[in-house]
Structure formats: C-alpha cells, structure tokens
Design a protein around this motif. Sequence first.
Motif, PDB file in Angstrom:
ATOM      1  N   GLU A  11      -4.633  -4.279  -0.593  1.00  8.87           N
ATOM      2  CA  GLU A  11      -3.927  -5.511  -0.935  1.00  8.87           C
ATOM      3  C   GLU A  11      -2.580  -5.251  -1.594  1.00  8.87           C
ATOM      4  O   GLU A  11      -1.753  -6.151  -1.699  1.00  8.87           O
ATOM      5  N   GLY A  12      -2.344  -4.042  -2.055  1.00 10.81           N
ATOM      6  CA  GLY A  12      -1.056  -3.711  -2.672  1.00 10.81           C
ATOM      7  C   GLY A  12       0.011  -3.461  -1.625  1.00 10.81           C
ATOM      8  O   GLY A  12      -0.265  -3.379  -0.415  1.00 10.81           O
ATOM      9  N   THR A  13       1.246  -3.316  -2.073  1.00 13.21           N
ATOM     10  CA  THR A  13       2.367  -3.153  -1.152  1.00 13.21           C
ATOM     11  C   THR A  13       2.196  -1.930  -0.254  1.00 13.21           C
ATOM     12  O   THR A  13       2.334  -2.004   0.965  1.00 13.21           O
ATOM     13  N   THR A  14       1.879  -0.785  -0.841  1.00 16.32           N
ATOM     14  CA  THR A  14       1.700   0.438  -0.053  1.00 16.32           C
ATOM     15  C   THR A  14       0.513   0.317   0.885  1.00 16.32           C
ATOM     16  O   THR A  14       0.583   0.681   2.067  1.00 16.32           O
ATOM     17  N   GLY A  15      -0.603  -0.208   0.385  1.00 15.56           N
ATOM     18  CA  GLY A  15      -1.792  -0.368   1.208  1.00 15.56           C
ATOM     19  C   GLY A  15      -1.559  -1.290   2.394  1.00 15.56           C
ATOM     20  O   GLY A  15      -2.004  -1.010   3.513  1.00 15.56           O
ATOM     21  N   LEU A  16      -0.865  -2.381   2.165  1.00 16.55           N
ATOM     22  CA  LEU A  16      -0.576  -3.319   3.256  1.00 16.55           C
ATOM     23  C   LEU A  16       0.302  -2.668   4.314  1.00 16.55           C
ATOM     24  O   LEU A  16       0.110  -2.881   5.516  1.00 16.55           O
ATOM     25  N   GLN A  17       1.263  -1.869   3.871  1.00 13.70           N
ATOM     26  CA  GLN A  17       2.146  -1.197   4.814  1.00 13.70           C
ATOM     27  C   GLN A  17       1.394  -0.133   5.624  1.00 13.70           C
ATOM     28  O   GLN A  17       1.658   0.060   6.809  1.00 13.70           O
ATOM     29  N   ILE A  18       0.454   0.552   5.003  1.00 12.90           N
ATOM     30  CA  ILE A  18      -0.383   1.497   5.748  1.00 12.90           C
ATOM     31  C   ILE A  18      -1.218   0.736   6.779  1.00 12.90           C
ATOM     32  O   ILE A  18      -1.317   1.131   7.946  1.00 12.90           O
ATOM     33  N   TYR A  19      -1.802  -0.377   6.344  1.00 13.46           N
ATOM     34  CA  TYR A  19      -2.607  -1.189   7.257  1.00 13.46           C
ATOM     35  C   TYR A  19      -1.784  -1.669   8.444  1.00 13.46           C
ATOM     36  O   TYR A  19      -2.267  -1.679   9.592  1.00 13.46           O
ATOM     37  N   GLU A  20      -0.538  -2.075   8.203  1.00 15.12           N
ATOM     38  CA  GLU A  20       0.331  -2.509   9.295  1.00 15.12           C
ATOM     39  C   GLU A  20       0.525  -1.407  10.327  1.00 15.12           C
ATOM     40  O   GLU A  20       0.573  -1.660  11.529  1.00 15.12           O
ATOM     41  N   ARG A  21       0.635  -0.176   9.856  1.00 15.30           N
ATOM     42  CA  ARG A  21       0.865   0.945  10.770  1.00 15.30           C
ATOM     43  C   ARG A  21      -0.416   1.368  11.497  1.00 15.30           C
ATOM     44  O   ARG A  21      -0.338   1.995  12.546  1.00 15.30           O
TER      45      ARG A  21
END
Length: 306
Positions: A11-21
């Motif tokens: 749910e954090g910024t880094t986690g969301l960006q990893i999920y997007e990738r």
Amino acid sequence: MKPKIYIDGKEGTTGLQIYERLGGRDDIELLLIDEDKRKDIEERRKFLNAADIAFLCLPDAAAREAVSLIENDTTRVIDASTAHRTDPDWDYGFAELSKAHREAIKNSKRVANPGCHASGFISSVYPLVANGIIAEDTALTCASLTGYSGGGKKMIAEYQDENRDPRHDSERIYGLNLHHKHLPEMGYICGLTQAPVFVPIVGDFYKGMATTVMIPGVDAHLVHGTLAKHYEGQQLVTVAPFGGEEPMIYANTLAGHDSLKLIVCGHEEQTIVTALFDNLGKGASGAAVQNMNIMLGLDETTGLNL
C-alpha cells in the motif's frame, strides 16, 4: 511452476510501484493478502513463508520484524528499507557496480535495495574509488534534487493539497543536520573514510531525480572516461557524452523510466557528475524489480521501462 512473489507493504508508494511493474506479468504468481489482514502478523507470516521472493516495503523496524517471521530456508528477500543496507550479511542490490555485486545478487537470499539519493551518489563515486581516480578520504560534496513522491504518501498529499503552503512552489532544502539516513550507505558501499557533505532537496514535481557529486582536483575527462568504461554494456546504467546532451540538466528527464544516466561536466581541475533517474524507478521500485529478475535468472529488464 511460476515463482511466488509477495509484497509486504504493497500500500505504500514503493510497494504500489513494484505492484504496477509486476501486476501484468504472466511469468510470476503474485500472492495478495486480504486488505483487512495486511497488518495481521500471523497472516503476514503465512504469506512471507509461502513466497519464493518477498519484497519488504516497510519502515525499518517493520522490515526487521518481517525478516524474523520467515521460518524457512527458501524465501528470498528484497528489502526496500534502510534496515539492512550496511549489514555485511546482506547483499547490496546494485548489480552494475561490479561483476561481484551482480553474482552476489543472483545467488542471494537477502538483498538490500539501494536508497534513492544513495543510488545517484554511489553510481558516480563507487567506480572512481574502485579505479583509484579519487582516494577513499576525498572530501566530496553532493546535492540531490528529487520529486516529492520520494517523501511517501504524507509528502505527496502535502504537495498535492490545493491549499498547500505557497512556498512549496519553490525547492525545499532539508536534512539540515547533515545526518541524512542514506549517508551511512553512501560511505559504506563506496569504501569512503570521510562522509560526504550531503544536501537533499525536494522540488515541486512528482518524480525524477538529479544527484550531483562535486569532485575537486580531478580532470573531468578522466572521470568521464572511467565511468564510460565501467558501465560499458550495461542496460540500465549509461553514461552520456561528455558535457551532456544539452547545456542544462532537468531533474525529471527520466521520470517514468527505470534506467539511470550519468552526466559528467567540468574541466581539468573540477568535475561534477550528475546521476539522472526516477526516484521511484532505479531509485526504488524499478531497482527492486531488476534485482528480482536477476535472482530469478531472467533478463534484468523484464517488466521495466528503459
């Protein structure tokens, strides 16, 4: 069987960006915890132990706790926090630094993902120290301009608030005590005996980064040649022609990309090296996915935007 991947802290910024990738990939299986159980220790324990690779996108203390919840010898970890970046039992996740770094990541059970400001500094300085261009005790100065997404959800909300402080229209210098959390990592990885003077700066743009290291007493052309040779053949770290491709540098040039470009400027007696990249790309989530790809034996650029 597809490797199972879990993002602890999605749910954090880094986690969301990893999920997007990772979300659209069919070569892995993403393990998704129920939203109402994402802070439940026992549920997290179950997911961490079921994963082949777990990303930790958590505050330092929570990252250490997550590692303690792993009870098997098979779950491999990529930690995006600062908790383990100077721990000798963890491998530093910047493959382009050397063949040894890449090989260590490939075989590692525990990878510490680099910090954003640190990535810019280390990409410039590590090869120069390793090749004897600058001494380990060189007094270095570094200024790093980042988009506000680097501050996480709280800072993003602060900058995107329609009633925000009007001073946010300008750049904001912070870390004024000169003890920024990335400093230990910078010195440790580069083998420096003297901490650099480091000033981080936030600008009014969402993402992008320009980390500039100032090096006295060294010929800029020598620095450029050394860096160009060091990163020759790399896919995600490149070196621009001497002096850059235009007479100025914009910090958000590589926003949305997962690569990093070094720009060397100066003359015979003074040099600056600027690392251009996305603070959420090669500075965080993109680097984490690159490390996962290497650990799984895949092309390191899979799912990334060069």
